[in-house]
Design an enzyme around this catalytic site. Structure first.
Site, PDB file in Angstrom:
ATOM      1  N   GLU A  18       0.839  -1.211   0.000  1.00 23.64           N
ATOM      2  CA  GLU A  18       0.000   0.000   0.000  1.00 23.64           C
ATOM      3  C   GLU A  18       0.873   1.260   0.000  1.00 23.64           C
ATOM      4  O   GLU A  18       0.567   2.244  -0.677  1.00 23.64           O
ATOM      5  CB  GLU A  18      -0.933   0.028   1.222  1.00 23.64           C
ATOM      6  CG  GLU A  18      -1.911  -1.139   1.329  1.00 23.64           C
ATOM      7  CD  GLU A  18      -3.034  -1.097   0.304  1.00 23.64           C
ATOM      8  OE1 GLU A  18      -3.078  -0.163  -0.522  1.00 23.64           O
ATOM      9  OE2 GLU A  18      -3.868  -2.030   0.319  1.00 23.64           O
ATOM     10  N   ASP A  65      -5.378 -10.049  -7.583  1.00 25.42           N
ATOM     11  CA  ASP A  65      -5.688  -9.120  -8.683  1.00 25.42           C
ATOM     12  C   ASP A  65      -4.499  -8.492  -9.405  1.00 25.42           C
ATOM     13  O   ASP A  65      -4.249  -8.743 -10.594  1.00 25.42           O
ATOM     14  CB  ASP A  65      -6.643  -8.009  -8.188  1.00 25.42           C
ATOM     15  CG  ASP A  65      -6.208  -7.338  -6.876  1.00 25.42           C
ATOM     16  OD1 ASP A  65      -5.148  -7.707  -6.335  1.00 25.42           O
ATOM     17  OD2 ASP A  65      -6.928  -6.438  -6.401  1.00 25.42           O
TER      18      ASP A  65
HETATM   19  C1  DMJ Z   1      -6.403   0.285  -4.781  1.00 25.75           C
HETATM   20  O1  DMJ Z   1      -5.614   0.631  -3.709  1.00 25.75           O
HETATM   21  C2  DMJ Z   1      -5.613  -0.403  -5.850  1.00 25.75           C
HETATM   22  O2  DMJ Z   1      -6.319  -0.338  -7.032  1.00 25.75           O
HETATM   23  C3  DMJ Z   1      -5.289  -1.827  -5.522  1.00 25.75           C
HETATM   24  O3  DMJ Z   1      -4.639  -2.507  -6.556  1.00 25.75           O
HETATM   25  C4  DMJ Z   1      -6.522  -2.597  -5.174  1.00 25.75           C
HETATM   26  N1  DMJ Z   1      -7.509  -1.885  -4.481  1.00 25.75           N
HETATM   27  C5  DMJ Z   1      -7.566  -0.498  -4.293  1.00 25.75           C
HETATM   28  C6  DMJ Z   1      -8.848   0.115  -4.775  1.00 25.75           C
HETATM   29  O4  DMJ Z   1      -9.941  -0.657  -4.710  1.00 25.75           O
END
Ligand code: DMJ
Length: 585
Positions: A173, A306
């Site tokens: 993050e 993801d």
């Molecule tokens: C974001 O911080 C980024 O897109 C991350 O890859 C996944 N989720 C959040 C937003 O939903």
């Protein structure tokens, strides 16, 4: 008809009469074809007897209906591609951004997170903020030409921002939001050295996370102590998406500073992942930083999985398609995803992705259960598939907008269509009382025991019961993934439908998430009106959701996808050709 045309026709007729083989009862060519046909029938018959699978593979294309090439859904009567800005809608997104930013600035300037209902801010650690919101938002201000706001944000970064903070910060993050935000601010500000200096300071504090036996990063970092911390809640394992979603940021920093260490650390992770390759091309959501192997865990496109898939493609794009290893890894992964995870819903035939959950029997054998659960997070994947289709699936090197069938390979066409369909599915999950889509949906499958309201449609929110507090799955937390895909789809097709979809989502956000006194908040149940709010405005609302909406309505010459790659937090970095010899070049 002109005299010349007439003369040509007469010549052609004469040529037809005089040329050609003399008529025979059994022409040689037809004898040849009969022999070939006989050999082909004989071979297939033989194979059918001894290897039916191979025989079926040979003849199935002639029996299985092939999907009709329909590159975009019907565009509601508008056929011409128009990439110019839709100014009123674009300006509405700017107004929304100001409503969010000014409230944050008034109530919580400099704090990591914002709570718009209590008008308060909070930090990720007790030792003070790390610019989570300010840095994540500044490049959106640049794009929206909010010069005064950007100047104030810069001032805060110059005078207040410090990374000398004790506490446990999430490696991924912090990298995607703060390091990514600083790097794109550097680029979009025309190389203001402040942002690069801060980016380098932060990256140097993060680097120790890579000092593990395998080279996979630890999940947490103490920025003050420059020390990696393992995630005890997950037995020290690191999630695959988190380990494999630091690469765009560290590689771009390496290019800007000419320091190869950042590149090497990020690339090493990819080398380890490549080495522990699973046969399906898919990736389990956890890895062990001790030995660099995948740990038996779920396989999905949602949380913790993801952006692994997203960054395989984007790493290939970032270095101007100069590192084919990522193309191979991406194509391999897409074959796995399309074969094992992508499904069709029972009633309307919606394309969705399911999850594979490992289960161990009493005897220790592992089997995989296919679960029809799709996170909102997966909605990034529609646009990503379309971008991948015109990149690794291009047959000609350059494709039209939208691509023509003959410009894409078979895999390219498959991925493009799946991407278009997945976006449609994500839009259908917005068919709720608020027009917002929930955090998690489940799709109906035979014998799932669902009755009542959920039975009526293809998907439902698990655990939602009238009169009870809504389950976690029912929330909308201002996530960007669907509008991210709409932005990409619009840029690759020019189809106005995607702008219409984006506008509908924006209107729902305005109606149900906007807090009158300033800011935007999550809603706890997308299927309940009037809504109940949760007192939080996630940083990705200003950095991603509003940015992608803005860019959807902005002229498409701004930040073109042929020149920029967006990190997973929507921070754009320029595409470049690496000046160093990379491990994979
Ligand atoms: C974001 O911080 C980024 O897109 C991350 O890859 C996944 N989720 C959040 C937003 O939903």
């Amino acid at each position: 008809m002109s005299g010349d045309g007439l003369r040509q026709r007469k010549k052609d007729a004469k040529a037809k009469k005089t040329s050609g083989t003399p008529a025979t009862k059994y022409p040689i060519s037809s004898i040849k074809s009969s022999i070939l046909l006989f050999i082909a029938m004989f071979t297939i018959g033989f194979l059918a007897l001894y290897s039916p699978k191979v025989a079926w593979r040979l003849i199935s294309p002639y029996f299985t209906p092939q999907p009709v090439w329909e590159p975009v859904p019907p565009s509601r009567g508008v056929s011409a591609v128009d990439f110019s800005a839709d100014v009123p809608k674009r300006e509405a997104t700017v107004e929304a951004f100001k409503h969010a930013w000014l409230a944050y600035e008034r109530d919580a300037m400099g704090d990591d997170e914002y709570h718009p209902i209590s008008h308060k801010g909070s930090n990720l650690s007790e030792s003070g903020g790390i610019g989570y919101t300010v840095v994540d938002s500044i490049d959106t201000m640049f794009m929206m030409h909010l010069d005064e706001e950007a100047q104030r944000a810069r001032e805060w970064i110059a005078t207040e921002l410090s990374f000398d903070r004790e506490g446990k910060f999430n490696t991924f993050e912090t990298t995607i939001r703060v390091l990514g935000g600083l790097l794109s601010a550097y680029h979009l500000s025309g190389n203001d050295p402040l942002y690069l200096e801060k980016a380098k300071d932060l990256a140097d504090r993060i680097l120790p996370v890579f000092d593990t036996p395998s080279g996979l990063p630890l999940s947490m970092v103490n920025l003050a102590q420059r020390k990696g911390i393992s995630d005890v809640d997950n037995r020290g394992f690191v999630s695959t998406a988190e380990a494999a979603t630091l690469q765009l940021e560290f590689k771009y920093l390496s290019l800007l500073t000419d320091e190869e260490i950042y590149w090497e650390k990020a690339e090493k992770v990819m080398e380890v992942i490549k080495g522990s390759h699973l046969t399906t091309g898919l990736a389990s959501i956890f890895m062990n930083p001790e030995d660099g192997r995948f740990v038996l865990s779920a396989i999905r496109l949602g949380s913790r999985g993801d952006s692994y898939y997203e960054y395989l493609l984007k790493q290939y794009i970032q270095t101007n398609l100069s590192e084919p290893v990522y193309r191979v890894m991406y194509d391999d992964a897409m074959n796995g995803v399309l074969t094992h995870l992508v499904q069709k819903s029972q009633k309307a035939g919606l394309t969705y992705t399911s999850e594979l959950i490992p289960e161990r029997s009493m005897g220790g054998e592992i089997s995989w259960r296919l679960t029809p659960k799709q996170d909102h997070l997966v909605c990034f994947f529609g646009g990503s598939l379309m971008l991948g289709a015109i990149t690794t699936g291009s047959a000609t090197g350059k494709v039209s907008v939208p691509p023509r069938a003959d410009e894409l390979t078979e895999q390219g066409k498959r991925d493009w269509l799946a991407g278009v369909e997945l976006i449609e599915t994500c839009m259908r999950t917005h068919d709720t009382a608020t027009g917002l889509s929930p955090e998690i949906v489940h799709f109906r499958i035979p014998n799932d025991g669902i009755d009542g309201s959920g039975a009526a449609q293809d998907w439902y929110i698990k655990g939602a019961r009238p009169g009870e507090f809504p389950p976690y799955d029912a929330r909308y937390i201002l996530r960007p993934e669907t509008v991210e895909s709409l932005f990409i789809a619009f840029r690759l097709t020019g189809n106005r439908l995607y702008r219409d979809y984006g506008w509908a989502i924006f209107e729902s956000i305005q109606k149900y998430c906007r807090i009158e006194s300033g800011g935007y908040a999550s809603v706890v149940n997308v299927d309940e009106v009037p809504v109940r709010h949760e007192d939080k405005m996630e940083t990705f609302f200003m950095s991603e959701t509003l940015k992608y909406l803005y860019l959807l309505f902005e002229d498409a010459n701004v930040l073109p996808l042929s020149q920029y790659v967006f990190n997973t937090e929507a921070h754009p970095f320029p595409i470049f050709h690496p000046s160093i010899r990379t491990g994979f070049s």
